[in-house]
Design an enzyme around this catalytic site. Structure first.
Site, PDB file in Angstrom:
ATOM      1  N   GLY A  96       0.954  -1.061  -0.175  1.00 30.43           N
ATOM      2  CA  GLY A  96       0.103   0.184  -0.130  1.00 30.43           C
ATOM      3  C   GLY A  96       1.048   1.322  -0.083  1.00 30.43           C
ATOM      4  N   THR A  97       1.996   0.920   0.023  1.00 33.72           N
ATOM      5  CA  THR A  97       3.108   1.835   1.003  1.00 33.72           C
ATOM      6  C   THR A  97       4.641   2.248  -0.202  1.00 33.72           C
ATOM      7  N   GLY A  98       4.977   3.439  -0.297  1.00 33.37           N
ATOM      8  CA  GLY A  98       6.493   3.121  -0.505  1.00 33.37           C
ATOM      9  C   GLY A  98       7.206   2.170  -1.784  1.00 33.37           C
ATOM     10  N   LEU A  99       7.963   1.913  -1.407  1.00 33.70           N
ATOM     11  CA  LEU A  99       8.180   0.581  -2.302  1.00 33.70           C
ATOM     12  C   LEU A  99       7.449  -0.237  -2.695  1.00 33.70           C
ATOM     13  N   TYR A 130      22.481  -4.312   5.198  1.00 33.72           N
ATOM     14  CA  TYR A 130      23.038  -4.008   6.755  1.00 33.72           C
ATOM     15  C   TYR A 130      22.745  -5.902   6.894  1.00 33.72           C
ATOM     16  N   PRO A 172      19.182   2.956   1.168  1.00 34.03           N
ATOM     17  CA  PRO A 172      18.231   4.355   1.082  1.00 34.03           C
ATOM     18  C   PRO A 172      17.539   4.740  -0.065  1.00 34.03           C
ATOM     19  N   ILE A 173      16.442   4.612   0.270  1.00 34.68           N
ATOM     20  CA  ILE A 173      15.159   4.908  -0.750  1.00 34.68           C
ATOM     21  C   ILE A 173      14.525   5.748  -0.251  1.00 34.68           C
TER      22      ILE A 173
HETATM   23  C1  HXC Z   1      12.313   2.210  20.712  1.00 34.88           C
HETATM   24  C2  HXC Z   1      10.371   1.294  20.144  1.00 34.88           C
HETATM   25  C3  HXC Z   1      10.275   2.608  18.942  1.00 34.88           C
HETATM   26  C4  HXC Z   1      11.712   3.061  18.844  1.00 34.88           C
HETATM   27  C5  HXC Z   1       8.270   1.568  18.688  1.00 34.88           C
HETATM   28  N1  HXC Z   1       8.979   1.144  19.962  1.00 34.88           N
HETATM   29  N2  HXC Z   1       8.526   2.837  18.199  1.00 34.88           N
HETATM   30  N3  HXC Z   1      10.601   1.258  21.079  1.00 34.88           N
HETATM   31  N4  HXC Z   1      12.246   3.358  19.720  1.00 34.88           N
HETATM   32  N5  HXC Z   1      11.467   4.315  18.328  1.00 34.88           N
HETATM   33  C6  HXC Z   1       8.205   0.220  21.083  1.00 34.88           C
HETATM   34  C7  HXC Z   1       6.804   0.498  21.592  1.00 34.88           C
HETATM   35  O1  HXC Z   1       6.961   0.799  22.753  1.00 34.88           O
HETATM   36  C8  HXC Z   1       6.601  -1.270  21.609  1.00 34.88           C
HETATM   37  O2  HXC Z   1       6.654  -2.013  22.593  1.00 34.88           O
HETATM   38  C9  HXC Z   1       6.939  -1.864  20.202  1.00 34.88           C
HETATM   39  O3  HXC Z   1       7.547  -1.537  20.356  1.00 34.88           O
HETATM   40  C10 HXC Z   1       6.025  -1.902  19.333  1.00 34.88           C
HETATM   41  O4  HXC Z   1       5.610  -0.953  19.144  1.00 34.88           O
HETATM   42  P1  HXC Z   1       3.972  -0.988  18.409  1.00 34.88           P
HETATM   43  O5  HXC Z   1       4.046   1.181  17.910  1.00 34.88           O
HETATM   44  O6  HXC Z   1       2.455  -1.181  19.605  1.00 34.88           O
HETATM   45  O7  HXC Z   1       4.099  -1.293  17.114  1.00 34.88           O
HETATM   46  P2  HXC Z   1       3.008  -2.001  16.216  1.00 34.88           P
HETATM   47  O8  HXC Z   1       1.712  -0.742  15.818  1.00 34.88           O
HETATM   48  O9  HXC Z   1       2.735  -2.830  15.813  1.00 34.88           O
HETATM   49  O10 HXC Z   1       3.942  -1.054  14.810  1.00 34.88           O
HETATM   50  C11 HXC Z   1       5.309  -1.660  14.773  1.00 34.88           C
HETATM   51  C12 HXC Z   1       6.795  -0.846  14.702  1.00 34.88           C
HETATM   52  C13 HXC Z   1       6.249   0.054  13.645  1.00 34.88           C
HETATM   53  C14 HXC Z   1       7.936  -1.079  13.556  1.00 34.88           C
HETATM   54  C15 HXC Z   1       7.018  -0.411  15.597  1.00 34.88           C
HETATM   55  O11 HXC Z   1       6.984   1.228  13.568  1.00 34.88           O
HETATM   56  C16 HXC Z   1       5.359   0.778  12.390  1.00 34.88           C
HETATM   57  O12 HXC Z   1       4.494   0.148  11.990  1.00 34.88           O
HETATM   58  N6  HXC Z   1       6.569   0.316  10.597  1.00 34.88           N
HETATM   59  C17 HXC Z   1       5.797   0.303   9.702  1.00 34.88           C
HETATM   60  C18 HXC Z   1       6.553   0.052   8.795  1.00 34.88           C
HETATM   61  C19 HXC Z   1       8.172   1.011   8.824  1.00 34.88           C
HETATM   62  O13 HXC Z   1       8.073   0.625   9.658  1.00 34.88           O
HETATM   63  N7  HXC Z   1       8.786   0.767   7.495  1.00 34.88           N
HETATM   64  C20 HXC Z   1      10.299   1.180   7.628  1.00 34.88           C
HETATM   65  C21 HXC Z   1      10.847   0.158   7.425  1.00 34.88           C
HETATM   66  S1  HXC Z   1      12.329   0.760   6.455  1.00 34.88           S
HETATM   67  P3  HXC Z   1       6.321  -1.548  24.311  1.00 34.88           P
HETATM   68  O14 HXC Z   1       7.221  -2.628  25.176  1.00 34.88           O
HETATM   69  O15 HXC Z   1       6.346   0.017  24.866  1.00 34.88           O
HETATM   70  O16 HXC Z   1       4.774  -2.149  23.983  1.00 34.88           O
HETATM   71  C22 HXC Z   1      13.758  -0.330   6.516  1.00 34.88           C
HETATM   72  C23 HXC Z   1      14.477  -0.292   5.984  1.00 34.88           C
HETATM   73  C24 HXC Z   1      15.445   0.985   6.099  1.00 34.88           C
HETATM   74  O17 HXC Z   1      12.993  -1.435   7.104  1.00 34.88           O
HETATM   75  C25 HXC Z   1      16.406   0.606   5.743  1.00 34.88           C
HETATM   76  C26 HXC Z   1      17.419   2.556   5.106  1.00 34.88           C
HETATM   77  C27 HXC Z   1      18.507   2.802   4.527  1.00 34.88           C
HETATM   78  P1  NAP Z   2       6.323   1.302   3.763  1.00 35.12           P
HETATM   79  O1  NAP Z   2       6.745   2.256   3.232  1.00 35.12           O
HETATM   80  O2  NAP Z   2       7.050   1.819   5.753  1.00 35.12           O
HETATM   81  O3  NAP Z   2       6.319   0.239   3.880  1.00 35.12           O
HETATM   82  C1  NAP Z   2       6.395  -0.811   4.443  1.00 35.12           C
HETATM   83  C2  NAP Z   2       5.178  -1.804   4.142  1.00 35.12           C
HETATM   84  O4  NAP Z   2       4.242  -2.634   5.328  1.00 35.12           O
HETATM   85  C3  NAP Z   2       4.031  -0.805   4.760  1.00 35.12           C
HETATM   86  O5  NAP Z   2       2.678  -0.101   3.450  1.00 35.12           O
HETATM   87  C4  NAP Z   2       3.732  -1.264   6.117  1.00 35.12           C
HETATM   88  O6  NAP Z   2       1.472  -0.998   5.853  1.00 35.12           O
HETATM   89  C5  NAP Z   2       3.867  -3.053   5.712  1.00 35.12           C
HETATM   90  N1  NAP Z   2       3.800  -3.426   6.985  1.00 35.12           N
HETATM   91  C6  NAP Z   2       4.507  -3.456   8.014  1.00 35.12           C
HETATM   92  N2  NAP Z   2       4.016  -4.048   8.778  1.00 35.12           N
HETATM   93  C7  NAP Z   2       2.563  -5.030   8.863  1.00 35.12           C
HETATM   94  C8  NAP Z   2       2.069  -5.936   8.814  1.00 35.12           C
HETATM   95  N3  NAP Z   2       3.118  -6.284   9.944  1.00 35.12           N
HETATM   96  N4  NAP Z   2       1.849  -6.322   8.173  1.00 35.12           N
HETATM   97  C9  NAP Z   2       0.993  -6.239   6.844  1.00 35.12           C
HETATM   98  N5  NAP Z   2       2.054  -5.422   6.526  1.00 35.12           N
HETATM   99  C10 NAP Z   2       2.859  -4.432   7.499  1.00 35.12           C
HETATM  100  O7  NAP Z   2       8.779   1.673   3.788  1.00 35.12           O
HETATM  101  P2  NAP Z   2       9.395   1.503   2.798  1.00 35.12           P
HETATM  102  O8  NAP Z   2      10.426   1.879   2.671  1.00 35.12           O
HETATM  103  O9  NAP Z   2       8.929   1.099   0.802  1.00 35.12           O
HETATM  104  O10 NAP Z   2      10.076   0.037   2.631  1.00 35.12           O
HETATM  105  C11 NAP Z   2       9.676  -1.539   2.080  1.00 35.12           C
HETATM  106  C12 NAP Z   2      10.429  -1.943   2.346  1.00 35.12           C
HETATM  107  O11 NAP Z   2      11.580  -1.793   1.984  1.00 35.12           O
HETATM  108  C13 NAP Z   2      10.599  -3.185   3.157  1.00 35.12           C
HETATM  109  O12 NAP Z   2      11.426  -4.219   3.431  1.00 35.12           O
HETATM  110  C14 NAP Z   2      12.058  -2.360   4.191  1.00 35.12           C
HETATM  111  O13 NAP Z   2      12.504  -2.577   4.547  1.00 35.12           O
HETATM  112  C15 NAP Z   2      12.662  -2.291   2.681  1.00 35.12           C
HETATM  113  N6  NAP Z   2      13.499  -1.116   2.459  1.00 35.12           N
HETATM  114  C16 NAP Z   2      13.538  -0.194   2.521  1.00 35.12           C
HETATM  115  C17 NAP Z   2      14.518   1.127   2.230  1.00 35.12           C
HETATM  116  C18 NAP Z   2      14.305   2.410   2.102  1.00 35.12           C
HETATM  117  O14 NAP Z   2      15.221   3.606   2.430  1.00 35.12           O
HETATM  118  N7  NAP Z   2      13.122   2.722   2.270  1.00 35.12           N
HETATM  119  C19 NAP Z   2      16.416   0.150   2.284  1.00 35.12           C
HETATM  120  C20 NAP Z   2      16.129  -0.527   2.424  1.00 35.12           C
HETATM  121  C21 NAP Z   2      15.776  -1.784   2.614  1.00 35.12           C
HETATM  122  P3  NAP Z   2       0.685  -0.888   7.412  1.00 35.12           P
HETATM  123  O15 NAP Z   2       1.400   0.066   8.357  1.00 35.12           O
HETATM  124  O16 NAP Z   2      -0.271  -0.659   7.279  1.00 35.12           O
HETATM  125  O17 NAP Z   2       0.893  -2.748   7.705  1.00 35.12           O
END
Ligand code: HXC
Ligand code: NAP
Length: 283
Positions: free
Chosen positions: A18-21, A146, A189-190
């Site tokens: 639904g989002t991003g990549l 990484y 990073p993207i």
């Molecule tokens: C410390 C944290 C935290 C933070 C959350 N937590 N954020 N702890 N620092 N910044 C803790 C919370 O306090 C909680 O613990 C537990 O993690 C779960 O958090 P919730 O918010 O209740 O969980 P949830 O709603 O399931 O959210 C999951 C999430 C959130 C991972 C924390 O960020 C999320 O929904 N992310 C989805 C999208 C995403 O992350 N996209 C990025 C991908 S980029 P407690 O003990 O307090 O209950 C990537 C690669 C990037 O992967 C590489 C770039 C080069």
């Molecule tokens: P993003 O937009 O945050 O994408 C993450 C997606 O995962 C969201 O659509 C989120 O939707 C979904 N998601 C999270 N938790 C989920 C769950 N429990 N069940 C089902 N869906 C879930 O970030 P992005 O940058 O596009 O990342 C996409 C992929 O690229 C990831 O694997 C990330 O690790 C990788 N990556 C990204 C980068 C970068 O720089 N962008 C770099 C290296 C690798 P909901 O929150 O609605 O669930």
């Protein structure tokens, strides 16, 4: 870049589509003739994306939390009712930067649950069906650069992505003889809202990441989608068990002993380091 029917009649599930990549890949795959399913936790986001991309081709949104095995099974069963998938893209992820010693058990579980278990759940659900029906299948997982070396401050993600790469390489061998290909992309990073708001949440962190890159730019979602389209297509049918890094050379720069000299030395420094003629050196 590709023939317009490259993915014609391919049925593809993109987790986190639904989002991003994930959304960028959905856009590209639809343009190449695929039928696309996207899943994620937020139904409103999925519906909005499906509505936006609907004019490009057939796309269906299915809310599903990939951490939940039953929910994944039920989603896959629903999809299979209208026909088997050909391709699974494990893209859903969770991540944030934090000092590891301060993380709660739930913080670890949350990220590992999405990235590692979510990838396992979806891969097993599709893999078992493909094997049972003796059908070919393709799995593409989105890792991170990484994964093979680890990274400070994103430890739950690093251990999960390392597991995803191990799964990719292991099943490439175990299932390859039955027509299932497993590959991964490790992007640098993207810019996406989801990633940058969590791993580069301040302008100075973003500037530092940009500065680190040999190409002095971030990747684009289109570049990622192009590589993904190639890897899931039949054109790459002998590529199995690979993790393709796409980061402008950033990873290699980190490993090279002298790579940082480009920033440390000026043109004058380089001139002064050139060997003078033999006489002046001996003098
Ligand atoms: C410390 C944290 C935290 C933070 C959350 N937590 N954020 N702890 N620092 N910044 C803790 C919370 O306090 C909680 O613990 C537990 O993690 C779960 O958090 P919730 O918010 O209740 O969980 P949830 O709603 O399931 O959210 C999951 C999430 C959130 C991972 C924390 O960020 C999320 O929904 N992310 C989805 C999208 C995403 O992350 N996209 C990025 C991908 S980029 P407690 O003990 O307090 O209950 C990537 C690669 C990037 O992967 C590489 C770039 C080069
Ligand atoms: P993003 O937009 O945050 O994408 C993450 C997606 O995962 C969201 O659509 C989120 O939707 C979904 N998601 C999270 N938790 C989920 C769950 N429990 N069940 C089902 N869906 C879930 O970030 P992005 O940058 O596009 O990342 C996409 C992929 O690229 C990831 O694997 C990330 O690790 C990788 N990556 C990204 C980068 C970068 O720089 N962008 C770099 C290296 C690798 P909901 O929150 O609605 O669930």
């Amino acid at each position: 870049m590709f023939q317009p029917d490259l993915l014609h009649s391919k049925r593809i599930l993109i987790t986190g589509g639904g989002t991003g990549l994930g959304k960028a890949m959905a856009t590209r795959f639809l343009a190449l003739g695929a039928t696309v399913y996207i899943c994620g936790r937020r139904e409103d986001v999925l519906i909005k994306t499906a509505a936006e991309l609907g004019s490009h081709g057939p796309i269906q949104a299915i809310p599903c939390d990939v951490r939940n095995l039953d929910a994944v099974e039920s989603m896959i069963e629903t999809i299979w009712k209208s026909g088997p998938l050909d391709i699974l893209v494990n893209n859903a992820a969770g991540n944030f930067i934090a000092r590891t010693e301060e993380l709660s058990p739930r913080a670890f579980e949350s990220v590992i649950g999405i990235v590692l278990l979510g990838t396992l759940h979806a891969t097993m659900a599709c893999g078992r069906r493909w094997l049972k029906a003796a059908r070919p299948g393709v799995v593409l997982s989105i890792s991170a650069t990484y994964a093979p070396v680890g990274s400070a401050y994103v430890v739950p993600s690093a251990v999960s992505k390392a597991g995803v790469e191990a799964l990719t390489r292991s099943l490439a061998v175990e299932w390859g003889n039955r027509g299932i290909r497993m590959n991964a992309i490790a992007p640098g990073p993207i810019p996406t809202q989801g990633a940058f708001s969590r791993v580069l949440p301040r302008p100075e962190l973003e500037a530092r990441a940009l500065d680190r890159n040999p190409m002095h730019r971030f990747g684009t979602t289109e570049e990622l989608a192009n590589l993904a389209a190639f890897l899931v297509s039949d054109g790459s049918s002998y590529i199995n068990g690979e993790v393709v890094r796409m980061d402008g050379g950033e990873f290699l720069q980190g490993a090279g002993e002298f790579s940082n000299l480009g920033r440390a030395l000026t043109n004058e420094d380089w001139e002064s380091l050139k060997p003078r003629n033999k006489k002046s050196q001996l003098a």
